[in-house]
Design a protein around this motif. Structure first.
Motif, mmCIF file in Angstrom:
data_model
loop_
_atom_site.group_PDB
_atom_site.id
_atom_site.type_symbol
_atom_site.label_atom_id
_atom_site.label_comp_id
_atom_site.label_asym_id
_atom_site.label_seq_id
_atom_site.Cartn_x
_atom_site.Cartn_y
_atom_site.Cartn_z
ATOM 1 N N GLN A 55 -3.256 -1.266 30.354
ATOM 2 C CA GLN A 55 -2.860 -0.154 29.490
ATOM 3 C C GLN A 55 -1.532 0.402 29.986
ATOM 4 O O GLN A 55 -1.388 0.687 31.172
ATOM 5 N N VAL A 56 -0.575 0.543 29.070
ATOM 6 C CA VAL A 56 0.738 1.066 29.433
ATOM 7 C C VAL A 56 1.036 2.261 28.535
ATOM 8 O O VAL A 56 0.924 2.173 27.305
ATOM 9 N N GLU A 57 1.418 3.392 29.138
ATOM 10 C CA GLU A 57 1.606 4.612 28.362
ATOM 11 C C GLU A 57 2.723 5.462 28.949
ATOM 12 O O GLU A 57 3.055 5.363 30.128
ATOM 13 N N GLY A 58 3.320 6.294 28.085
ATOM 14 C CA GLY A 58 4.357 7.205 28.550
ATOM 15 C C GLY A 58 5.376 7.508 27.477
ATOM 16 O O GLY A 58 5.013 7.891 26.359
ATOM 17 N N ILE A 59 6.655 7.322 27.789
ATOM 18 C CA ILE A 59 7.749 7.610 26.872
ATOM 19 C C ILE A 59 8.517 6.314 26.632
ATOM 20 O O ILE A 59 8.917 5.640 27.583
ATOM 21 N N GLY A 60 8.694 5.974 25.381
ATOM 22 C CA GLY A 60 9.400 4.738 25.064
ATOM 23 C C GLY A 60 9.827 4.702 23.620
ATOM 24 O O GLY A 60 9.714 5.689 22.890
ATOM 25 N N GLY A 61 10.330 3.545 23.203
ATOM 26 C CA GLY A 61 10.865 3.382 21.863
ATOM 27 C C GLY A 61 10.111 2.331 21.071
ATOM 28 O O GLY A 61 9.021 1.892 21.455
ATOM 29 N N PRO A 62 10.694 1.884 19.973
ATOM 30 C CA PRO A 62 9.996 0.972 19.058
ATOM 31 C C PRO A 62 9.683 -0.391 19.660
ATOM 32 O O PRO A 62 8.664 -0.998 19.316
ATOM 33 N N GLU A 63 10.560 -0.904 20.549
ATOM 34 C CA GLU A 63 10.293 -2.208 21.155
ATOM 35 C C GLU A 63 9.053 -2.138 22.042
ATOM 36 O O GLU A 63 8.236 -3.062 22.052
ATOM 37 N N MET A 64 8.911 -1.042 22.772
ATOM 38 C CA MET A 64 7.732 -0.872 23.614
ATOM 39 C C MET A 64 6.487 -0.675 22.758
ATOM 40 O O MET A 64 5.418 -1.207 23.049
ATOM 41 N N ALA A 65 6.637 0.093 21.670
ATOM 42 C CA ALA A 65 5.502 0.329 20.771
ATOM 43 C C ALA A 65 4.976 -0.982 20.198
ATOM 44 O O ALA A 65 3.767 -1.142 19.980
ATOM 45 N N ALA A 66 5.867 -1.937 19.950
ATOM 46 C CA ALA A 66 5.458 -3.229 19.417
ATOM 47 C C ALA A 66 4.628 -4.029 20.411
ATOM 48 O O ALA A 66 3.966 -5.000 20.032
ATOM 49 N N GLN A 67 4.649 -3.619 21.691
ATOM 50 C CA GLN A 67 3.864 -4.274 22.738
ATOM 51 C C GLN A 67 2.603 -3.475 23.088
ATOM 52 O O GLN A 67 2.107 -3.541 24.206
ATOM 53 N N GLN A 68 2.102 -2.729 22.120
ATOM 54 C CA GLN A 68 0.888 -1.917 22.282
ATOM 55 C C GLN A 68 1.045 -0.877 23.385
ATOM 56 O O GLN A 68 0.101 -0.566 24.114
ATOM 57 N N PHE A 69 2.235 -0.332 23.469
ATOM 58 C CA PHE A 69 2.524 0.765 24.384
ATOM 59 C C PHE A 69 2.094 2.075 23.732
ATOM 60 O O PHE A 69 2.429 2.342 22.578
ATOM 61 N N HIS A 70 1.344 2.888 24.488
ATOM 62 C CA HIS A 70 0.894 4.176 23.949
ATOM 63 C C HIS A 70 1.953 5.235 24.224
ATOM 64 O O HIS A 70 2.214 5.579 25.379
ATOM 65 N N GLN A 71 2.573 5.728 23.179
ATOM 66 C CA GLN A 71 3.695 6.649 23.303
ATOM 67 C C GLN A 71 3.221 8.101 23.241
ATOM 68 O O GLN A 71 2.670 8.538 22.237
ATOM 69 N N HIS A 72 3.470 8.851 24.310
ATOM 70 C CA HIS A 72 3.160 10.281 24.319
ATOM 71 C C HIS A 72 4.313 11.096 23.744
ATOM 72 O O HIS A 72 4.085 12.125 23.105
ATOM 73 N N TYR A 73 5.530 10.654 24.013
ATOM 74 C CA TYR A 73 6.724 11.290 23.456
ATOM 75 C C TYR A 73 7.682 10.181 23.029
ATOM 76 O O TYR A 73 7.732 9.119 23.657
ATOM 77 N N PRO A 74 8.465 10.408 21.973
ATOM 78 C CA PRO A 74 9.451 9.394 21.584
ATOM 79 C C PRO A 74 10.593 9.330 22.591
ATOM 80 O O PRO A 74 10.890 10.307 23.275
ATOM 81 N N MET A 75 11.226 8.182 22.670
ATOM 82 C CA MET A 75 12.345 7.987 23.582
ATOM 83 C C MET A 75 13.480 8.978 23.321
ATOM 84 O O MET A 75 14.188 9.393 24.236
ATOM 85 N N ASP A 76 13.637 9.387 22.056
ATOM 86 C CA ASP A 76 14.702 10.325 21.699
ATOM 87 C C ASP A 76 14.579 11.646 22.452
ATOM 88 O O ASP A 76 15.551 12.391 22.568
ATOM 89 N N ALA A 77 13.376 11.941 22.959
ATOM 90 C CA ALA A 77 13.182 13.199 23.692
ATOM 91 C C ALA A 77 14.039 13.251 24.955
ATOM 92 O O ALA A 77 14.331 14.335 25.461
ATOM 93 N N LEU A 78 14.465 12.066 25.446
ATOM 94 C CA LEU A 78 15.251 12.019 26.679
ATOM 95 C C LEU A 78 16.701 11.617 26.456
ATOM 96 O O LEU A 78 17.499 11.643 27.391
ATOM 97 N N THR A 79 17.056 11.215 25.240
ATOM 98 C CA THR A 79 18.402 10.715 24.972
ATOM 99 C C THR A 79 19.362 11.881 24.803
ATOM 100 O O THR A 79 19.270 12.640 23.842
ATOM 101 N N VAL A 80 20.258 12.024 25.760
ATOM 102 C CA VAL A 80 21.217 13.130 25.754
ATOM 103 C C VAL A 80 22.596 12.557 26.016
ATOM 104 O O VAL A 80 22.786 11.733 26.912
ATOM 105 N N PHE A 81 23.594 12.980 25.226
ATOM 106 C CA PHE A 81 24.973 12.541 25.422
ATOM 107 C C PHE A 81 25.821 13.721 25.873
ATOM 108 O O PHE A 81 26.069 14.647 25.112
ATOM 109 N N GLY A 82 26.226 13.688 27.134
ATOM 110 C CA GLY A 82 27.154 14.699 27.621
ATOM 111 C C GLY A 82 26.463 15.925 28.186
ATOM 112 O O GLY A 82 25.296 16.217 27.895
#
Length: 421
Positions: free
Chosen positions: A55-82
């Motif tokens: 079982q793999v779980e945490g924060i990730g994006g669509p590629e991880m979700a396609a591998q049956q990854f359980h997403q608690h928060y979307p990856m965008d929650a951490l994507t910051v520019f500047g």
């Protein structure tokens, strides 16, 4: 004394590792960028080969979700520019951190894997390691250039480092931090022998004639600072070769708008904007990789004028001579110096190809040196000096072979060993 070093925590960890051998493993994983999402998805595939019910779980994006990854928060929650955007998003980042920390402390994984995103992941790894959870961090922060003092935080937070570049192992070994060099995933995704003719055909361009790729960055600040300088350099180059073709990849509509505003002020001939449609890339290839438009531009070009960053490494893997440039605003210069406590990097090179070669293999024109005339002069050598081009190709081919490893399998092997104790 921290919980991680207490006898009670050690007995608890040993008990947990024994139990992990009898049941399906649980892995916590956090990735904060699209590149990390793709890499994590491949690591998950490798992990499940060794532990099918994992079982793999945490924060990730669509590629991880396609591998049956359980997403608690979307990856965008951490994507910051500047830095400015980061300040605005502090409340949301804190909330995300507390949510994941509390979840993992309630339901402890057998191992936690943080992929890049060091400000977030190192903090989370430190807390989990204190609680007896083994931690793996993939993609080491560039402490070899800025803020070496972070090594102390890494030593406290990370049970095992996975690094992209071979020279990094010496740094962590010297500091007593377990480390494994796993190669750079880009080296497996980019062909060892690029096909310039095929790339030009895909773009509908003739096979003959000089082509210069122009990559002014993927962030708004980069495009606004570099595009006018790059376009003025192109104007000078087209005075020398009126038939010179220019290719500029577009990462999204917003960057395209910003670049076109600069182009209206500094018009050039024979310029083609390349996006996913014009590059003929809409679906993942046989390896599951969606090749960005910039890769087609690099492959089709004779030389590349590129903003410092990952794109310079990609250009090297495509064996193209390049001119690396970057300009920071005075405010950003002050912020970086304040945050790092340094006036300049520890190493004399900024571009990743030069850092890896430990030499100025390709020119770097930064800040006040990023003038159109100097940029044009350096680009003309890259376009016209065949002996120089041949030397660059040799250096970059050797570099590619050094970086080319089965990164997902090597990473998965370390992670499984850590999870099983």
């Amino acid at each position: 004394m921290s919980n991680a070093s207490s006898p009670l925590a050690a007995r608890s960890a040993d008990s947990g590792h024994t139990e992990a051998k009898k049941r399906d493993l649980r892995v916590g994983m956090v990735a904060g960028e699209p590149s990390g999402d793709l890499l994590a998805a491949r690591i998950i595939q490798g992990l499940r080969q060794g532990s099918p019910g994992m079982q793999v779980e945490g924060i990730g994006g669509p590629e991880m979700a396609a591998q049956q990854f359980h997403q608690h928060y979307p990856m965008d929650a951490l994507t910051v520019f500047g830095y400015v955007e980061a300040l605005k998003r502090i409340p949301g980042l804190v909330s995300t951190y507390l949510g994941m920390r509390n979840h993992y402390l309630r339901q402890r994984p057998d191992v936690f894997v943080g992929i890049d995103a060091p400000d977030f992941n190192l903090r989370l790894e430190h807390r989990l390691r204190q609680a007896g959870v083994p931690t793996v961090h993939f993609v080491g922060p560039s402490i070899w250039a800025w803020r070496y003092e972070r090594i102390h935080k890494i030593r406290e937070a990370v049970s095992h480092m996975l690094v992209l570049f071979p020279f990094e192992t010496e740094i962590y070994e010297k500091e007593g931090i377990p480390v494994t060099y796993v190669g750079h995933p880009l080296a497996a995704n980019i062909p060892l022998q690029p096909d310039k003719a095929d790339a030009r055909r895909r773009l509908g361009l003739p096979e003959s004639g000089r082509i210069l790729g122009v990559l002014p960055g993927s962030r708004s600040s980069e495009v606004k600072m570099l595009s006018p300088r790059f376009l003025q350099a192109v104007q000078i180059l087209q005075d020398q070769d009126p038939d010179l073709t220019i290719l500029v990849p577009m990462v999204n509509p917003k960057r395209r708008q910003e670049f076109e505003e600069a182009l209206a002020q500094h018009p050039v001939r024979n310029l083609h904007l390349v996006d996913a449609n014009t590059a003929g890339i809409r679906e993942p290839d046989s390896e599951g990789v969606v090749r960005p438009p910039a890769w087609t531009v690099m492959e089709a070009s004779d030389a590349v004028l590129v903003a410092s960053g990952t794109a310079s490494l990609e250009t090297a893997l495509y064996k193209r001579p390049m001119v690396i440039s970057y300009v920071l605003s005075p405010m950003m210069e002050r912020i970086i110096r304040w945050k790092s406590g340094q006036d300049k990097p520890y190493v004399p090179w900024v571009g990743l190809p030069n850092v890896l070669a430990r030499d100025f293999v390709v020119p770097e024109l930064l800040q006040e040196d990023a003038q159109p005339q100097k940029l044009a002069q350096a680009c003309w050598k890259a376009l016209s000096d065949q002996d120089y081009v041949a030397h660059i190709e040799q250096v970059f081919t050797a570099m590619h072979l050094t970086l080319r490893r089965d990164t997902p399998a090597l990473a998965a092997d370390v992670i499984l060993k850590m999870a099983r104790g």
